[in-house]
Design an enzyme around this catalytic site. Sequence first.
Site, PDB file in Angstrom:
ATOM      1  N   ASP A 184      10.577 -47.156 -33.148  1.00  0.00           N
ATOM      2  CA  ASP A 184       9.927 -46.782 -34.407  1.00  0.00           C
ATOM      3  C   ASP A 184      10.722 -47.396 -35.557  1.00  0.00           C
ATOM      4  OD1 ASP A 184       8.146 -45.321 -32.993  1.00  0.00           O
ATOM      5  OD2 ASP A 184       8.727 -43.358 -33.767  1.00  0.00           O
ATOM      6  N   ASP A 227      11.513 -45.976 -38.276  1.00  0.00           N
ATOM      7  CA  ASP A 227      12.160 -44.989 -39.142  1.00  0.00           C
ATOM      8  C   ASP A 227      13.356 -44.275 -38.524  1.00  0.00           C
ATOM      9  OD1 ASP A 227      10.773 -43.421 -37.321  1.00  0.00           O
ATOM     10  OD2 ASP A 227       9.230 -42.793 -38.736  1.00  0.00           O
ATOM     11  N   TRP A 272      -2.400 -40.648 -33.702  1.00  0.00           N
ATOM     12  CA  TRP A 272      -1.071 -40.101 -33.415  1.00  0.00           C
ATOM     13  C   TRP A 272      -1.049 -39.281 -32.121  1.00  0.00           C
ATOM     14  CZ3 TRP A 272       1.401 -35.544 -32.567  1.00  0.00           C
ATOM     15  CH2 TRP A 272       2.789 -35.528 -32.748  1.00  0.00           C
ATOM     16  N   GLU A 302       0.844 -41.199 -26.542  1.00  0.00           N
ATOM     17  CA  GLU A 302       1.150 -42.487 -25.889  1.00  0.00           C
ATOM     18  C   GLU A 302       2.553 -42.492 -25.283  1.00  0.00           C
ATOM     19  OE1 GLU A 302       1.668 -42.024 -29.061  1.00  0.00           O
ATOM     20  OE2 GLU A 302       3.637 -42.936 -29.274  1.00  0.00           O
ATOM     21  N   ASP A 303       3.464 -41.759 -25.911  1.00  0.00           N
ATOM     22  CA  ASP A 303       4.838 -41.692 -25.385  1.00  0.00           C
ATOM     23  C   ASP A 303       4.891 -40.825 -24.121  1.00  0.00           C
ATOM     24  OD1 ASP A 303       4.114 -39.564 -27.049  1.00  0.00           O
ATOM     25  OD2 ASP A 303       6.162 -39.178 -27.706  1.00  0.00           O
ATOM     26  N   MET A 306      16.181 -39.779 -38.681  1.00  0.00           N
ATOM     27  CA  MET A 306      14.824 -40.265 -38.905  1.00  0.00           C
ATOM     28  C   MET A 306      14.483 -40.074 -40.376  1.00  0.00           C
ATOM     29  SD  MET A 306      11.322 -39.350 -36.871  1.00  0.00           S
ATOM     30  CE  MET A 306      10.063 -38.906 -38.038  1.00  0.00           C
ATOM     31  N   HIS A 309       8.938 -38.439 -43.568  1.00  0.00           N
ATOM     32  CA  HIS A 309       7.679 -39.051 -44.023  1.00  0.00           C
ATOM     33  C   HIS A 309       6.524 -38.131 -43.687  1.00  0.00           C
ATOM     34  CE1 HIS A 309       6.519 -39.976 -39.855  1.00  0.00           C
ATOM     35  NE2 HIS A 309       7.777 -40.334 -39.659  1.00  0.00           N
ATOM     36  N   ARG A 326       2.493 -37.852 -42.326  1.00  0.00           N
ATOM     37  CA  ARG A 326       1.645 -38.582 -41.376  1.00  0.00           C
ATOM     38  C   ARG A 326       0.887 -39.657 -42.147  1.00  0.00           C
ATOM     39  NH1 ARG A 326       0.032 -35.799 -36.998  1.00  0.00           N
ATOM     40  NH2 ARG A 326       2.216 -35.320 -36.899  1.00  0.00           N
TER      41      ARG A 326
HETATM   42  C1  UD2 Z   1       6.639 -39.392 -32.921  1.00  0.00           C
HETATM   43  C2  UD2 Z   1       7.439 -40.248 -31.936  1.00  0.00           C
HETATM   44  C3  UD2 Z   1       6.855 -41.653 -31.957  1.00  0.00           C
HETATM   45  C4  UD2 Z   1       5.416 -41.631 -31.522  1.00  0.00           C
HETATM   46  C5  UD2 Z   1       4.648 -40.690 -32.430  1.00  0.00           C
HETATM   47  C6  UD2 Z   1       3.242 -40.413 -31.931  1.00  0.00           C
HETATM   48  C7  UD2 Z   1       9.777 -39.569 -31.654  1.00  0.00           C
HETATM   49  C8  UD2 Z   1      11.105 -39.512 -32.291  1.00  0.00           C
HETATM   50  N1  UD2 Z   1       8.839 -40.236 -32.346  1.00  0.00           N
HETATM   51  O1  UD2 Z   1       6.933 -39.941 -34.195  1.00  0.00           O
HETATM   52  O2  UD2 Z   1       7.596 -42.515 -31.124  1.00  0.00           O
HETATM   53  O3  UD2 Z   1       5.316 -41.271 -30.163  1.00  0.00           O
HETATM   54  O4  UD2 Z   1       5.277 -39.400 -32.548  1.00  0.00           O
HETATM   55  O5  UD2 Z   1       2.449 -41.531 -32.006  1.00  0.00           O
HETATM   56  O6  UD2 Z   1       9.586 -39.062 -30.593  1.00  0.00           O
HETATM   57  N2  UD2 Z   1       3.745 -46.607 -37.878  1.00  0.00           N
HETATM   58  C9  UD2 Z   1       3.602 -47.461 -38.984  1.00  0.00           C
HETATM   59  N3  UD2 Z   1       2.576 -47.258 -39.849  1.00  0.00           N
HETATM   60  C10 UD2 Z   1       1.678 -46.243 -39.694  1.00  0.00           C
HETATM   61  C11 UD2 Z   1       1.841 -45.385 -38.584  1.00  0.00           C
HETATM   62  C12 UD2 Z   1       2.881 -45.579 -37.717  1.00  0.00           C
HETATM   63  O7  UD2 Z   1       4.394 -48.398 -39.170  1.00  0.00           O
HETATM   64  O8  UD2 Z   1       0.766 -46.134 -40.520  1.00  0.00           O
HETATM   65  C13 UD2 Z   1       4.792 -46.908 -36.873  1.00  0.00           C
HETATM   66  C14 UD2 Z   1       6.201 -46.739 -37.382  1.00  0.00           C
HETATM   67  O9  UD2 Z   1       7.048 -47.614 -36.677  1.00  0.00           O
HETATM   68  C15 UD2 Z   1       6.456 -45.302 -37.023  1.00  0.00           C
HETATM   69  C16 UD2 Z   1       5.811 -45.211 -35.642  1.00  0.00           C
HETATM   70  O10 UD2 Z   1       4.639 -46.024 -35.762  1.00  0.00           O
HETATM   71  O11 UD2 Z   1       7.824 -44.977 -37.013  1.00  0.00           O
HETATM   72  C17 UD2 Z   1       5.453 -43.800 -35.155  1.00  0.00           C
HETATM   73  O12 UD2 Z   1       4.670 -43.114 -36.133  1.00  0.00           O
HETATM   74  P1  UD2 Z   1       5.259 -41.842 -36.937  1.00  0.00           P
HETATM   75  O13 UD2 Z   1       6.614 -42.183 -37.434  1.00  0.00           O
HETATM   76  O14 UD2 Z   1       4.272 -41.424 -37.953  1.00  0.00           O
HETATM   77  O15 UD2 Z   1       5.310 -40.746 -35.818  1.00  0.00           O
HETATM   78  P2  UD2 Z   1       6.363 -39.525 -35.610  1.00  0.00           P
HETATM   79  O16 UD2 Z   1       7.490 -39.616 -36.567  1.00  0.00           O
HETATM   80  O17 UD2 Z   1       5.622 -38.256 -35.558  1.00  0.00           O
HETATM   81 MN    MN Z   2       8.422 -41.143 -37.649  1.00  0.00          MN
END
Ligand code: UD2
Ligand code: MN
Length: 300
Positions: A139, A141, A201, A204-205, A231, A234, A236
């Site tokens: 990711d 972030d 969202w 997938e993981d 992290m 941010h 969604r």
């Molecule tokens: C969690 C997971 C992430 C992923 C996600 C569900 C952890 C620490 N993180 O993160 O790996 O499984 O849930 O999909 O377990 N991104 C963009 N632009 C966008 C949307 C996403 O660049 O408009 C990329 C970016 O690299 C981001 C990543 O996709 O860090 C995951 O998206 P997130 O940060 O919104 O998801 P998060 O923090 O809930």
């Molecule tokens: Mn994130």
Amino acid sequence: MRPGQFHCYRDVLNDVRETPPFKGKIGGTGPLDVDFKINVSIDKIILENLNITFGGHSKPKNCTALQKIAIIIPFRNRELHLTYWLFYMHPFLQKQQGDYGIYVVEQHGQSMFNRAKLMNIGYTEAVKDYDYNCFIFSDVDIIPMNLKNLYRCSKYPKHMAHSLDKFNFRLPYKTLFGGIVAFTKEQYLNINGFSNSFWGWGGEDDELYQRVVAAGMIIERAPQNISKAKMMTHMRDPGNERNQKNVPLISKAKFKMHEDGLSSLEYLLISFTRHRLYTKITVDIGKPDDSVKHSLGGSV
Ligand code: UD2
Ligand code: MN
């Protein structure tokens, strides 16, 4: 022996130990101060990392790295996060004597985000670029807080985001496999990559974890204390809303993995650009329930 003939520290594929590889002159060993309030700019990062070649590649000068590491970052509209990532990670990876390249895979357009498909595209484009044998899917972030947290592949697929400030540096659930994962080429091919079917969202993981298990592998994690990471906070993102349709797909991994993944990947490459600090790959990946073949008139 010429310097180039030495192997870099700890640089062995399939090495499961996670003890510190560094001695004084290579760089620091301890915790890193990660702060997302300081001023960062791309120009400043370029000036501070003059060894990096176009496309965001670097390799150690005084030793030969066995692992060649492609770092794949799924991306859309997160410029500030990317700037912080580059600011912290280029020095970090160089201190770890990495032979690495950075690939930022950007989803073009407004359709629902598909993180997993972008990972598969990053893999597919990176293997054409250099003889990488280790792939770290990260990711944009998340920044590690300790130099001992090795950005390397290992005997088994490795989960590297299990000690996050967001979760109080604890693992929220045992099968968590998101954030940052590291696969050797062989391991990634073995599971046919990520599924391409997870739009929006979530899930997938978890599905990736199921693939690893179905392929008879386990996952490893370095000790919690050296894997601490921050992290960036941010909301969604628009276009990446939680998608309930993903949930039932998770348990189907073992039946679908050989037909849904690298082997079925389709996308349209819009641009492949070598910037000073990274390579940017911009792609049209279509939208849910709409084969790229139909919408774009052909596959790549
Ligand atoms: C969690 C997971 C992430 C992923 C996600 C569900 C952890 C620490 N993180 O993160 O790996 O499984 O849930 O999909 O377990 N991104 C963009 N632009 C966008 C949307 C996403 O660049 O408009 C990329 C970016 O690299 C981001 C990543 O996709 O860090 C995951 O998206 P997130 O940060 O919104 O998801 P998060 O923090 O809930
Ligand atoms: Mn994130």
